[in-house]
Design a protein around this motif. Structure first.
Motif, PDB file in Angstrom:
ATOM      1  N   ARG A 114      18.971  -1.296   3.612  1.00  0.00           N
ATOM      2  CA  ARG A 114      19.751  -1.545   3.670  1.00  0.00           C
ATOM      3  C   ARG A 114      20.180  -1.169   5.723  1.00  0.00           C
ATOM      4  NH1 ARG A 114      23.383  -6.372   2.397  1.00  0.00           N
ATOM      5  NH2 ARG A 114      24.654  -6.563   3.801  1.00  0.00           N
ATOM      6  N   ALA A 115      21.051   0.433   5.045  1.00  0.00           N
ATOM      7  CA  ALA A 115      20.879   0.981   6.546  1.00  0.00           C
ATOM      8  C   ALA A 115      20.163   1.123   7.222  1.00  0.00           C
ATOM      9  CB  ALA A 115      21.485   2.243   5.550  1.00  0.00           C
ATOM     10  N   GLU A 116      18.688   1.604   7.185  1.00  0.00           N
ATOM     11  CA  GLU A 116      18.192   1.717   8.303  1.00  0.00           C
ATOM     12  C   GLU A 116      17.517   0.207   9.447  1.00  0.00           C
ATOM     13  OE1 GLU A 116      14.952   4.332   5.457  1.00  0.00           O
ATOM     14  OE2 GLU A 116      14.908   2.876   5.148  1.00  0.00           O
ATOM     15  N   ALA A 117      17.980  -0.559   8.162  1.00  0.00           N
ATOM     16  CA  ALA A 117      17.532  -1.884   8.303  1.00  0.00           C
ATOM     17  C   ALA A 117      18.651  -2.164  10.114  1.00  0.00           C
ATOM     18  CB  ALA A 117      17.487  -3.248   7.499  1.00  0.00           C
ATOM     19  N   LEU A 118      20.227  -2.290   9.550  1.00  0.00           N
ATOM     20  CA  LEU A 118      21.052  -2.168  10.264  1.00  0.00           C
ATOM     21  C   LEU A 118      20.775  -0.903  11.656  1.00  0.00           C
ATOM     22  CD1 LEU A 118      23.954  -3.007   8.180  1.00  0.00           C
ATOM     23  CD2 LEU A 118      22.544  -4.962   9.384  1.00  0.00           C
ATOM     24  N   ALA A 119      20.558   0.318  11.152  1.00  0.00           N
ATOM     25  CA  ALA A 119      19.688   1.169  12.447  1.00  0.00           C
ATOM     26  C   ALA A 119      19.054   0.424  13.359  1.00  0.00           C
ATOM     27  CB  ALA A 119      19.969   2.754  12.137  1.00  0.00           C
ATOM     28  N   MET A 120      17.657   0.299  12.826  1.00  0.00           N
ATOM     29  CA  MET A 120      16.426  -0.708  14.142  1.00  0.00           C
ATOM     30  C   MET A 120      17.444  -1.654  14.133  1.00  0.00           C
ATOM     31  SD  MET A 120      13.142  -1.747  12.716  1.00  0.00           S
ATOM     32  CE  MET A 120      11.451  -1.700  13.955  1.00  0.00           C
ATOM     33  N   ALA A 121      18.311  -2.238  13.674  1.00  0.00           N
ATOM     34  CA  ALA A 121      18.612  -4.083  15.213  1.00  0.00           C
ATOM     35  C   ALA A 121      19.615  -3.468  15.281  1.00  0.00           C
ATOM     36  CB  ALA A 121      19.243  -4.816  13.422  1.00  0.00           C
ATOM     37  N   GLU A 122      20.327  -2.331  15.400  1.00  0.00           N
ATOM     38  CA  GLU A 122      20.814  -1.640  16.770  1.00  0.00           C
ATOM     39  C   GLU A 122      20.793  -1.096  17.638  1.00  0.00           C
ATOM     40  OE1 GLU A 122      24.453  -1.600  17.238  1.00  0.00           O
ATOM     41  OE2 GLU A 122      24.385  -3.492  15.628  1.00  0.00           O
ATOM     42  N   SER A 123      19.392  -0.494  17.644  1.00  0.00           N
ATOM     43  CA  SER A 123      18.710   0.488  18.738  1.00  0.00           C
ATOM     44  C   SER A 123      17.534  -0.688  19.102  1.00  0.00           C
ATOM     45  CB  SER A 123      17.824   0.810  17.032  1.00  0.00           C
ATOM     46  OG  SER A 123      16.640   1.648  18.554  1.00  0.00           O
ATOM     47  N   LEU A 124      17.324  -1.619  18.631  1.00  0.00           N
ATOM     48  CA  LEU A 124      16.779  -2.787  19.203  1.00  0.00           C
ATOM     49  C   LEU A 124      17.297  -3.783  20.358  1.00  0.00           C
ATOM     50  CD1 LEU A 124      14.519  -4.119  16.473  1.00  0.00           C
ATOM     51  CD2 LEU A 124      13.779  -3.615  18.754  1.00  0.00           C
ATOM     52  N   ARG A 125      18.701  -3.523  19.621  1.00  0.00           N
ATOM     53  CA  ARG A 125      19.638  -4.629  20.481  1.00  0.00           C
ATOM     54  C   ARG A 125      20.459  -3.599  21.617  1.00  0.00           C
ATOM     55  NH1 ARG A 125      25.768  -4.771  21.076  1.00  0.00           N
ATOM     56  NH2 ARG A 125      25.562  -3.317  19.109  1.00  0.00           N
ATOM     57  N   ASP A 151      14.713   2.531  -1.494  1.00  0.00           N
ATOM     58  CA  ASP A 151      16.194   2.251  -2.390  1.00  0.00           C
ATOM     59  C   ASP A 151      16.811   0.808  -1.846  1.00  0.00           C
ATOM     60  OD1 ASP A 151      18.336   3.080  -3.829  1.00  0.00           O
ATOM     61  OD2 ASP A 151      18.760   3.257  -1.954  1.00  0.00           O
ATOM     62  N   GLU A 152      17.400   0.031  -1.975  1.00  0.00           N
ATOM     63  CA  GLU A 152      18.187  -0.951  -1.307  1.00  0.00           C
ATOM     64  C   GLU A 152      19.181  -0.274  -0.617  1.00  0.00           C
ATOM     65  OE1 GLU A 152      18.113  -5.079  -0.805  1.00  0.00           O
ATOM     66  OE2 GLU A 152      16.816  -4.403  -1.843  1.00  0.00           O
ATOM     67  N   ALA A 153      19.898   0.030  -1.077  1.00  0.00           N
ATOM     68  CA  ALA A 153      21.209   0.485  -0.220  1.00  0.00           C
ATOM     69  C   ALA A 153      20.831   1.358   0.698  1.00  0.00           C
ATOM     70  CB  ALA A 153      21.346   1.702  -0.759  1.00  0.00           C
ATOM     71  N   SER A 154      19.569   2.240   0.974  1.00  0.00           N
ATOM     72  CA  SER A 154      19.136   2.872   2.433  1.00  0.00           C
ATOM     73  C   SER A 154      18.135   2.082   2.701  1.00  0.00           C
ATOM     74  CB  SER A 154      17.734   4.157   1.440  1.00  0.00           C
ATOM     75  OG  SER A 154      18.739   5.052   0.603  1.00  0.00           O
ATOM     76  N   ASP A 179       0.347  -1.335   0.071  1.00  0.00           N
ATOM     77  CA  ASP A 179      -0.313   0.447  -0.419  1.00  0.00           C
ATOM     78  C   ASP A 179       0.721   0.758   0.271  1.00  0.00           C
ATOM     79  OD1 ASP A 179      -2.447  -1.363   0.386  1.00  0.00           O
ATOM     80  OD2 ASP A 179      -2.273  -1.213   2.446  1.00  0.00           O
ATOM     81  N   SER A 180       2.130   1.134   0.618  1.00  0.00           N
ATOM     82  CA  SER A 180       2.804   2.394   0.460  1.00  0.00           C
ATOM     83  C   SER A 180       4.258   2.671  -0.121  1.00  0.00           C
ATOM     84  CB  SER A 180       3.191   2.587   2.061  1.00  0.00           C
ATOM     85  OG  SER A 180       4.187   1.500   2.504  1.00  0.00           O
ATOM     86  N   GLY A 181       4.105   1.122  -0.860  1.00  0.00           N
ATOM     87  CA  GLY A 181       5.637   1.462  -1.622  1.00  0.00           C
ATOM     88  C   GLY A 181       6.531   1.149  -0.957  1.00  0.00           C
ATOM     89  N   THR A 182       6.730   0.683   0.079  1.00  0.00           N
ATOM     90  CA  THR A 182       8.055   0.597   0.856  1.00  0.00           C
ATOM     91  C   THR A 182       8.584  -0.648   0.798  1.00  0.00           C
ATOM     92  OG1 THR A 182       6.305   0.744   2.979  1.00  0.00           O
ATOM     93  CG2 THR A 182       7.702   2.514   2.540  1.00  0.00           C
ATOM     94  N   GLN A 183       9.801  -1.268   1.714  1.00  0.00           N
ATOM     95  CA  GLN A 183       9.844  -2.785   1.637  1.00  0.00           C
ATOM     96  C   GLN A 183       9.783  -3.118   3.476  1.00  0.00           C
ATOM     97  OE1 GLN A 183      13.214  -3.933  -0.462  1.00  0.00           O
ATOM     98  NE2 GLN A 183      14.041  -2.718  -0.726  1.00  0.00           N
ATOM     99  N   VAL A 184       9.645  -4.426   3.056  1.00  0.00           N
ATOM    100  CA  VAL A 184       9.122  -4.990   4.449  1.00  0.00           C
ATOM    101  C   VAL A 184      10.414  -5.514   4.629  1.00  0.00           C
ATOM    102  CG1 VAL A 184       8.467  -7.203   5.505  1.00  0.00           C
ATOM    103  CG2 VAL A 184       7.536  -6.046   3.538  1.00  0.00           C
ATOM    104  N   GLY A 185      11.168  -5.530   5.990  1.00  0.00           N
ATOM    105  CA  GLY A 185      12.167  -6.337   6.972  1.00  0.00           C
ATOM    106  C   GLY A 185      12.211  -6.984   8.039  1.00  0.00           C
TER     107      GLY A 185
END
Length: 661
Positions: free
Chosen positions: A336-347, A331-334, A265-271
Motif C-alpha cells: 500500500r505504501a509503495e503504491a501510494l509513493a508511486m502514485a505521487e511520483s507519477l503525479r 506484505d499488504e501494508a508495504s 513468477d516473482s511472488g509480488t503483488q499487482v497494482g
C-alpha cells in the motif's frame, strides 16, 4: 493431277495447278515423268512410288525444301488405272494449311500440358460442371483440403464450406460467374480435419455455343499464412492507441494478464493505477487537438518511464491512462505504501510542465489505485474499483491520489441504487417543492425560494445534498430541473388569486447543466406559457461558478429571458470568483450573501467585513441583497445596521410545503 501411260509418259497434266507447286511442266506432255522431274526433289520419290504402284494405291506426305521461305508440304497419291499396263493416276496436293493447323494444334496441346503442369505444381485447381459439381481436382486441392480425389469428385464445394462467409457472399459469387463473368476474391475453407485455410480464388466460366457457362475452372492460391499475418496485425492495431502507440482499452486485458504472470513468477503483488488529466479539455479547446495529441504523447512517455521495467501503460481513451505494476511487496501494508509513493511520483512527473505549440502548458492528474494481490481475474471489476478511487481523488480537489478500499465498494453500490431510485422518482413524480420565505425589515414575506424535496417511499426524506449531486453527475438534473420549473410556475398561478401571495416571487435554482442547454430559454418560455404564470414573478437563481462556462452565451440567454420579464438572482455570492466586469453586464436584480459569511457575521471580523463589502457593492450597482442562512437575532441586527433589507433563514421559517403558508 497427271495421268501416265504404262511406260510412265505423261498423257494428261493439270498444268496451271502444277505451276503453283513450282514443278517443271513446260513441254511435259508425252515425256517420261522421271525425265521431267529429274531435277526435282520428287525424282527419287517418284521412282519408288511407280515401282510400288503395280498392285496398290500409294499415298505419302512430303516436305520439299524451297529455294526461299518455308518448306512446301505435299501429299502424293498414285492409283493404278485398271492394271499397270493401263497406266497410273497421280495427284499432288498442297497440304501446307493442314500441316500448319496440325502444328498449331500440337503446339496448343503442348502449351496446355505445360500450363496444366505449371498449375498443378503451383495452384489449387478444380473443375466443376454448370451446376457446381466437381468433375476434376488436382493433387494440391486434395493436399490442402485433406480430402481424397474420390471424396471430392461428385460433390460440390459445400464439402469445404467453413461457415465463415454469409450466404450473401456466395450468392454474389454465383451471380457473377453464372452470367459469364470472372470472379476473384478470398475464401476461407474448412479442411476435412476441421482446420481452416484461406485461398485467393479466381473462377473462370467456360462458355458453350449459346454463350452460357458449361463448366467452371477454379484456380486458387494458398494465402493462409498471409491472412494470419494480416489478422495478427489487425489484432495488434485494434489493441493499440493510434495517438500514443500504447495498448488501448481493448488491450488492457492482455496487459493485466502479463502483470499477473510476472507477479506470480516473482511472488509480488499487482497494482493498477487509473490516471485522469485534470484540465486536458482546456488544452484542446484553447490550443487545438494537434497540441492536445502531442501532450498525450508526452504524458504517455512520462508514464512509461515511471512504470519502468516492472510495469506497463495503456491509454483508455480521451485523457485517461491505466498503468499496471507487478513488483509491489507481498506484505499488504508495504504494498500500500509503495503504491501510494508511486502514485505521487507519477503525479509529480505529469505536473512538471510541458512546452507545446511554442508556449508552456501545465496539467495535473488525479489517480485512483487498486491493489490486486498476485492475480487479476476480473479486469472489469478492477477498473470499476480504480474508477471509484479516481472519483474520490477528484472529489478531494483533483491533483491527488486515492487508494481503493472495500468501503468504497459499498459506497458505489449505494450510489448505483440511488441512481435507480432517482429514475423511478422522476418517472413516478415522487418529488415535492418546499418553500422558504424571503422577508423584509418588517419580517413580512416578500417572496419564496423553491427547494426540491424527495420523500422516498421506503427511506423517508432523502437530503438534497445527497441526491442532487448524483442527479447532476448522471444527467438527471435537467429532467429534475424541468419538473421544478413547471411546478413553481403552477404554484405562482395558484397564488395569483390570493391578494397577498400574488405579489410574491418564487426563486428557482438553475443548474449549470440546464443553463448550458441550447433549448433552455425556450423551455422557460414554454413553462410560463403552458401554466399562465407571470414572468415577473419568476426568479431564476444562478451561481458564480456557472458564469465561467461560456459567459457570452450565458449572458445572451439571461438577457433573452429578462426581456420576457423573468428576474435573476446571483446565489452564494462571495464563494466563487467574483468579477465586477461580468457583474455589471448581467441583468441581475438580486445578490444573495452566502450563509458561510452570515453565520459568523456578528462575531467574526473577516466575515463581517465581507458582508459589509457585498452590501456596499450592491448599493453602488443598485442591486438588492438577500442574506441567506440568518438564524440568530444577533445576525439579524448586524445585517440591518449595515443596510441589508431582505433576509432568509431558520430565524423566520424552515422550508415548508405550500399549504403551510
Amino acid at each position: 493431277m497427271a495421268v501416265l501411260d504404262a511406260h510412265g509418259r505423261i498423257v494428261h497434266l493439270n498444268r496451271a495447278k502444277a505451276e503453283t507447286l513450282a514443278l517443271p511442266v513446260a513441254g511435259a506432255l508425252g515425256r517420261d515423268l522421271r525425265d521431267v522431274l529429274a531435277a526435282s526433289p520428287l525424282a527419287p520419290v517418284i521412282d519408288r512410288v511407280l515401282l510400288a504402284v503395280a498392285e496398290r494405291a500409294v499415298s505419302t506426305d512430303l516436305a520439299l525444301p524451297a529455294s526461299s521461305g518455308p518448306s512446301v508440304h505435299l501429299r502424293l497419291s498414285v492409283w493404278p488405272l485398271g492394271g499397270r499396263a493401263d497406266g497410273v493416276l497421280l495427284l499432288m496436293q498442297d497440304i501446307g494449311a493442314e500441316v500448319a493447323a496440325r502444328q498449331r494444334a500440337a503446339e496448343s496441346a503442348r502449351e496446355a500440358e505445360i500450363l496444366r503442369i505449371a498449375l498443378d505444381a503451383h495452384a489449387i485447381v478444380a473443375v466443376t460442371d454448370a451446376k457446381g459439381v466437381i468433375t476434376r481436382v488436382n493433387d494440391r486441392f486434395c493436399a490442402i483440403s485433406r480430402y481424397t480425389e474420390a471424396e471430392l469428385i461428385g460433390n460440390t464445394h459445400r464439402i469445404i464450406n467453413s461457415g465463415h462467409h454469409p450466404r450473401e457472399f456466395f450468392l454474389g459469387l454465383w451471380r457473377t460467374i453464372s452470367r459469364g463473368g470472372v470472379w476473384t476474391g478470398d475464401i476461407c475453407n474448412r479442411a476435412k480435419d476441421g482446420s481452416l485455410y484461406w485461398v485467393h480464388t479466381t473462377i473462370v466460366p467456360l462458355l458453350g455455343d449459346g454463350g452460357r457457362p458449361e463448366q467452371y475452372i477454379a484456380i486458387r492460391a494458398d494465402i493462409t499464412e498471409r491472412k494470419r499475418t494480416e489478422e495478427d496485425e489487425a489484432r495488434r492495431l485494434s489493441m493499440q492507441d493510434a495517438v500514443t502507440g500504447l495498448p488501448n482499452r481493448r488491450g488492457i486485458v492482455e496487459l493485466f494478464s502479463r502483470a499477473t504472470e510476472h507477479a506470480q513468477d516473482s511472488g509480488t503483488q499487482v497494482g493498477v493505477f487509473l490516471i485522469d488529466l485534470d484540465n486536458f479539455k482546456e488544452v484542446n479547446d484553447t490550443l487545438g487537438h494537434g497540441v492536445g495529441d502531442e501532450l498525450l504523447r508526452q504524458v504517455a512517455a512520462r508514464l512509461v518511464r515511471g512504470a519502468g521495467a516492472h510495469g506497463a501503460v495503456a491509454r483508455l481513451g480521451g485523457d485517461e491512462f491505466a498503468l499496471a505494476v507487478w513488483d509491489l511487496s507481498a506484505d499488504e501494508a508495504s504494498a500500500r505504501a509503495e503504491a501510494l509513493a508511486m502514485a505521487e511520483s507519477l503525479r509529480g512527473a505529469i505536473a512538471s510542465g510541458y512546452r507545446l505549440g511554442g508556449q508552456g502548458v501545465d496539467v495535473t492528474a488525479s489517480i485512483g489505485v487498486v491493489l490486486c494481490g498476485q492475480r487479476i481475474d476480473d479486469a472489469d471489476e478492477v477498473m470499476k474499483q480504480a474508477d471509484l478511487a479516481l472519483y474520490r481523488a477528484k472529489a478531494a480537489g483533483r491533483n491527488a491520489a486515492w487508494i481503493f478500499d472495500p468501503a468504497l465498494q459499498a459506497d458505489l453500490l449505494q450510489r448505483a441504487a440511488l441512481v435507480r431510485d432517482l429514475r423511478t422518482a422522476l418517472h413516478e413524480a415522487q418529488f415535492v417543492l418546499h418553500y422558504q420565505p424571503v422577508v423584509g425589515l418588517d419580517r413580512r414575506t416578500l417572496g419564496v425560494e423553491a427547494l426540491v424535496r424527495w420523500p422516498h417511499p421506503q427511506g423517508g426524506f432523502v437530503p438534497p445534498s445527497t441526491f442532487i449531486p448524483v442527479a447532476e453527475s448522471h444527467a438527471l438534473i435537467v429532467e429534475l430541473g424541468d419538473w421544478v420549473l413547471s411546478a413553481a410556475c403552477r404554484q405562482l398561478v395558484e397564488w395569483a388569486a390570493d391578494p397577498v401571495k400574488s405579489a410574491w416571487t418564487i426563486a428557482v435554482n438553475v443548474s449549470a447543466v440546464q443553463l448550458r442547454e441550447s433549448a433552455f430559454v425556450a423551455k422557460v418560455e414554454a413553462a410560463l406559457r403552458s401554466t399562465g404564470a407571470k414572468p415577473d414573478r419568476l426568479r431564476l437563481e444562478i451561481t458564480e461558478s456557472m458564469l465561467h462556462d461560456d459567459l457570452e452565451q450565458t449572458i445572451a440567454k439571461m438577457h433573452a429571458l429578462r426581456a420576457m420579464g423573468v428576474r435573476f438572482a446571483l446565489d452564494d455570492f462571495g464563494t466563487g470568483y467574483s468579477s465586477l466586469s461580468y457583474l455589471k453586464r448581467l441583468p441581475l436584480d438580486q445578490l444573495k450573501i452566502d450563509r458561510a459569511f452570515v453565520s459568523n457575521v456578528d462575531c467574526e471580523a473577516n466575515d463581517a467585513a465581507i458582508a459589509r463589502t457585498i452590501l456596499a457593492l450592491a448599493s453602488i450597482l443598485d442591486i438588492h441583497v438577500v442574506a441567506e442562512g440568518v438564524e440568530t437575532e444577533g445576525q439579524w441586527r448586524f445585517l440591518v445596521e449595515h443596510g441589508c433589507r431582505a433576509f432568509q433563514g431558520y430565524l423566520f421559517s424552515r422550508p415548508v410545503p405550500a399549504r403551510e403558508f
